[in-house]
Design a protein around this motif. Sequence first.
Motif, PDB file in Angstrom:
ATOM      1  N   ILE A 119       0.822  -1.209   0.000  1.00 52.66           N
ATOM      2  CA  ILE A 119       0.000   0.000   0.000  1.00 52.66           C
ATOM      3  C   ILE A 119       0.860   1.265   0.000  1.00 52.66           C
ATOM      4  CG2 ILE A 119      -1.895  -1.185   1.188  1.00 52.66           C
ATOM      5  CD1 ILE A 119      -1.073   0.346   3.747  1.00 52.66           C
ATOM      6  N   THR A 120       2.153   1.114  -0.221  1.00 49.47           N
ATOM      7  CA  THR A 120       3.098   2.228  -0.104  1.00 49.47           C
ATOM      8  C   THR A 120       2.654   3.462  -0.880  1.00 49.47           C
ATOM      9  OG1 THR A 120       4.866   0.573   0.083  1.00 49.47           O
ATOM     10  CG2 THR A 120       5.528   2.879  -0.262  1.00 49.47           C
ATOM     11  N   ASP A 121       2.203   3.260  -2.103  1.00 44.82           N
ATOM     12  CA  ASP A 121       1.834   4.388  -2.964  1.00 44.82           C
ATOM     13  C   ASP A 121       0.328   4.600  -3.064  1.00 44.82           C
ATOM     14  OD1 ASP A 121       4.532   5.028  -3.679  1.00 44.82           O
ATOM     15  OD2 ASP A 121       4.537   3.261  -4.990  1.00 44.82           O
ATOM     16  N   MET A 122      -0.439   3.895  -2.246  1.00 46.42           N
ATOM     17  CA  MET A 122      -1.890   4.059  -2.276  1.00 46.42           C
ATOM     18  C   MET A 122      -2.307   5.376  -1.642  1.00 46.42           C
ATOM     19  SD  MET A 122      -3.818   0.498  -1.397  1.00 46.42           S
ATOM     20  CE  MET A 122      -3.764  -0.906  -2.501  1.00 46.42           C
ATOM     21  N   SER A 123      -3.382   5.951  -2.152  1.00 41.00           N
ATOM     22  CA  SER A 123      -3.926   7.192  -1.604  1.00 41.00           C
ATOM     23  C   SER A 123      -4.638   6.926  -0.280  1.00 41.00           C
ATOM     24  CB  SER A 123      -4.923   7.801  -2.590  1.00 41.00           C
ATOM     25  OG  SER A 123      -6.072   6.963  -2.701  1.00 41.00           O
ATOM     26  N   VAL A 124      -4.950   8.019   0.422  1.00 36.80           N
ATOM     27  CA  VAL A 124      -5.727   7.916   1.664  1.00 36.80           C
ATOM     28  C   VAL A 124      -7.064   7.230   1.394  1.00 36.80           C
ATOM     29  CG1 VAL A 124      -6.882   9.231   3.462  1.00 36.80           C
ATOM     30  CG2 VAL A 124      -4.633   9.940   2.673  1.00 36.80           C
ATOM     31  N   THR A 125      -7.702   7.596   0.280  1.00 34.90           N
ATOM     32  CA  THR A 125      -9.014   7.029  -0.065  1.00 34.90           C
ATOM     33  C   THR A 125      -8.934   5.536  -0.295  1.00 34.90           C
ATOM     34  OG1 THR A 125      -9.689   9.111  -1.079  1.00 34.90           O
ATOM     35  CG2 THR A 125     -10.949   7.160  -1.681  1.00 34.90           C
ATOM     36  N   ASP A 126      -7.924   5.095  -1.040  1.00 33.32           N
ATOM     37  CA  ASP A 126      -7.772   3.659  -1.301  1.00 33.32           C
ATOM     38  C   ASP A 126      -7.463   2.895  -0.024  1.00 33.32           C
ATOM     39  OD1 ASP A 126      -8.324   3.900  -3.989  1.00 33.32           O
ATOM     40  OD2 ASP A 126      -6.219   4.110  -4.591  1.00 33.32           O
ATOM     41  N   ARG A 127      -6.683   3.497   0.848  1.00 41.15           N
ATOM     42  CA  ARG A 127      -6.385   2.825   2.127  1.00 41.15           C
ATOM     43  C   ARG A 127      -7.636   2.737   2.995  1.00 41.15           C
ATOM     44  NH1 ARG A 127      -0.110   4.098   3.754  1.00 41.15           N
ATOM     45  NH2 ARG A 127       0.557   4.641   1.659  1.00 41.15           N
ATOM     46  N   ALA A 128      -8.457   3.772   2.929  1.00 43.11           N
ATOM     47  CA  ALA A 128      -9.718   3.740   3.674  1.00 43.11           C
ATOM     48  C   ALA A 128     -10.589   2.597   3.181  1.00 43.11           C
ATOM     49  CB  ALA A 128     -10.443   5.074   3.543  1.00 43.11           C
ATOM     50  N   ARG A 129     -10.615   2.385   1.863  1.00 43.97           N
ATOM     51  CA  ARG A 129     -11.397   1.278   1.301  1.00 43.97           C
ATOM     52  C   ARG A 129     -10.848  -0.076   1.760  1.00 43.97           C
ATOM     53  NH1 ARG A 129     -11.095   4.290  -3.958  1.00 43.97           N
ATOM     54  NH2 ARG A 129     -13.049   5.471  -4.152  1.00 43.97           N
ATOM     55  N   MET A 130      -9.551  -0.130   2.025  1.00 43.97           N
ATOM     56  CA  MET A 130      -8.940  -1.370   2.500  1.00 43.97           C
ATOM     57  C   MET A 130      -9.187  -1.617   3.982  1.00 43.97           C
ATOM     58  SD  MET A 130      -5.270  -1.892   0.641  1.00 43.97           S
ATOM     59  CE  MET A 130      -5.175  -3.533   1.387  1.00 43.97           C
ATOM     60  N   GLY A 131      -9.711  -0.586   4.673  1.00 43.53           N
ATOM     61  CA  GLY A 131     -10.016  -0.759   6.093  1.00 43.53           C
ATOM     62  C   GLY A 131      -9.069  -0.064   7.040  1.00 43.53           C
ATOM     63  N   ILE A 132      -8.518   1.094   6.605  1.00 42.92           N
ATOM     64  CA  ILE A 132      -7.641   1.880   7.475  1.00 42.92           C
ATOM     65  C   ILE A 132      -8.315   3.209   7.785  1.00 42.92           C
ATOM     66  CG2 ILE A 132      -5.400   3.022   7.695  1.00 42.92           C
ATOM     67  CD1 ILE A 132      -4.244   0.939   5.792  1.00 42.92           C
TER      68      ILE A 132
END
Length: 235
Positions: free
Chosen positions: A64-77
Amino acid sequence: MLELRNVSYEVAGKQIIKNVSLEISERFVAITGPNGSGKSTLAKLVAGIITPTQGKIYMNGTDITDMSVTDRARMGISYAFQQPVRFKGLTVQHLISLAAGKNTSVSDACAYLSEVGLCAKDYINREVNASLSGGELKRIEIAMVNARGTELTVFDEPEAGIDLWSFNNLIKVFENMHERAGGTIMIISHQERILNIADKIVVLAGGEVVEYGEKEEVYPKLMDVRAGCRFTANV
């Protein structure tokens, strides 16, 4: 599980985080250390607000190093700011519904607010703007994160701006949050009462991990430091 592999972060030629490697999967993990040690920077790296200059971050094996805040939120962060953001034009109930990902009933929204020490009828229709104090915003943000129920929740000094009554109930809020959603709660904090509920404690100093282990092992060393004893780094 969250994994950081040799993560560093540099700004204007200065290293803020230096080659940090961690594996985090426990229920409660506390991140502590002196002011300027890199605690909030580490939290922002995990949330995706900033990107490492070196190293990799993984969530359940996914890079997830280059993932955006939004994408990380979708992953459950989830991430709760040290200074909560104001949302002019949105009501408290609307924000809790957005956090929960569904139209939350008034009774459910009120339950989340009551859990953080707010009288629901006084806040449910309030706009999240400058009329709210920092402490009120902090408690509303905690209620929002609680409503999300994500796999990894990062709190940056959740006790900041919280009055004593609410602080005494934060521990119960965290415990209830874990009971509902499971996963890991990562808490940036100096507070002994919060450190004392951690399963593991990470100690940062100068951007480096100088201690990481079970609470029973690390906590007594921290108390020695606060009593004026010298801290021995196990790097």
